[in-house]
Design a protein around this motif. Structure first.
Motif, PDB file in Angstrom:
ATOM      1  N   SER A 118       1.038   3.657  -1.784  1.00  0.00           N
ATOM      2  CA  SER A 118       2.025   2.573  -1.677  1.00  0.00           C
ATOM      3  C   SER A 118       1.392   1.213  -1.423  1.00  0.00           C
ATOM      4  O   SER A 118       2.091   0.201  -1.392  1.00  0.00           O
ATOM      5  N   THR A 119       0.101   1.176  -1.255  1.00  0.00           N
ATOM      6  CA  THR A 119      -0.593  -0.061  -0.892  1.00  0.00           C
ATOM      7  C   THR A 119      -0.262  -1.218  -1.832  1.00  0.00           C
ATOM      8  O   THR A 119       0.059  -2.318  -1.380  1.00  0.00           O
ATOM      9  N   ALA A 120      -0.346  -0.991  -3.131  1.00  0.00           N
ATOM     10  CA  ALA A 120      -0.098  -2.082  -4.086  1.00  0.00           C
ATOM     11  C   ALA A 120       1.325  -2.612  -3.975  1.00  0.00           C
ATOM     12  O   ALA A 120       1.557  -3.824  -4.019  1.00  0.00           O
ATOM     13  N   ALA A 121       2.285  -1.720  -3.813  1.00  0.00           N
ATOM     14  CA  ALA A 121       3.683  -2.151  -3.685  1.00  0.00           C
ATOM     15  C   ALA A 121       3.881  -2.980  -2.420  1.00  0.00           C
ATOM     16  O   ALA A 121       4.576  -4.004  -2.439  1.00  0.00           O
ATOM     17  N   TRP A 122       3.278  -2.544  -1.316  1.00  0.00           N
ATOM     18  CA  TRP A 122       3.408  -3.303  -0.065  1.00  0.00           C
ATOM     19  C   TRP A 122       2.747  -4.669  -0.165  1.00  0.00           C
ATOM     20  O   TRP A 122       3.324  -5.675   0.231  1.00  0.00           O
ATOM     21  N   VAL A 123       1.550  -4.713  -0.709  1.00  0.00           N
ATOM     22  CA  VAL A 123       0.827  -5.985  -0.821  1.00  0.00           C
ATOM     23  C   VAL A 123       1.563  -6.929  -1.780  1.00  0.00           C
ATOM     24  O   VAL A 123       1.643  -8.139  -1.540  1.00  0.00           O
ATOM     25  N   ALA A 124       2.127  -6.400  -2.851  1.00  0.00           N
ATOM     26  CA  ALA A 124       2.866  -7.236  -3.809  1.00  0.00           C
ATOM     27  C   ALA A 124       4.108  -7.854  -3.172  1.00  0.00           C
ATOM     28  O   ALA A 124       4.647  -8.840  -3.686  1.00  0.00           O
TER      29      ALA A 124
END
Length: 198
Positions: A118-124
């Motif tokens: 989920s890292t990319a979704a959170w950072v985005a």
């Protein structure tokens, strides 16, 4: 490992980082306090600042609408709580599906898969700071690729079943995403100042 180092490695070197993630000992509490809680806060806080401070320009009117801070805080709290529940529920699904795809059941490993993918979704979620740029949140779809890379490693599923496992988990994640969106829309955002849908 420091939070920013882990985020950078998951996003930029996922093939090398997933085996490291797989091997490291952790707990549900450590994953939540050290990774999930800080990153899940990015999107809701960015949206609060973006829509309450900067506002959203309504096309062809020259009017900028700002969400009242009271509505914004209520929404942030609901989104954040749901953002903390989501990875746990997804981890339960990942764990339950593991035997179907010849993987090994393990709740901690399943939470690792749900959290780190989920890292990319959170950072985005940072793009919510400027409402006009919030469309760039679509870059969070990179999380699907992260899930595809990490799922077979942490859940010990054979590579030939990785795609099927990933697709089923993604379908479940999409259902969770829409359910979360419905809950937020139902209980958080309220019409204000005669502007429908806000």
């Amino acid at each position: 490992m420091a939070l920013m180092d882990r985020v950078k490695k998951v996003l930029l070197q996922p093939k090398e980082e997933w085996p490291v993630i797989d091997a490291e000992p952790t707990s549900i509490g450590a994953l939540y306090t050290g990774y999930i809680m800080p990153l899940a806060a990015i999107g809701p806080i960015a949206q609060l600042v973006g829509f309450s401070v900067f506002g959203m320009r309504i096309p062809f009117t020259g009017v900028t609408y700002r969400v009242p801070i009271s509505n914004g805080i209520k929404t942030v709290v609901i989104e954040y709580v749901l953002g903390l529940i989501g990875p746990f529920v997804l981890a339960l699904i990942i764990d339950a599906l593991a035997p179907t795809f010849s993987g090994q059941k393990n709740q901690i490993q399943a939470l690792k898969a749900a959290a780190y993918s989920s890292t990319a979704a959170w950072v985005a979620g940072i793009f919510g700071l400027i409402p006009a740029l919030s469309i760039l949140g679509i870059l969070g779809l990179y999380s699907l690729f992260l899930l595809y890379l990490g799922l077979p490693i942490v859940m010990k599923a054979p590579q030939d079943k990785a795609m099927g496992y990933t697709v089923v988990v993604i379908i479940c994640a999409i259902v969770l995403y829409f359910l979360t969106g419905w809950i937020v829309a139902r209980f958080a955002w309220q019409p204000a100042m005669g502007v429908p849908g806000l």
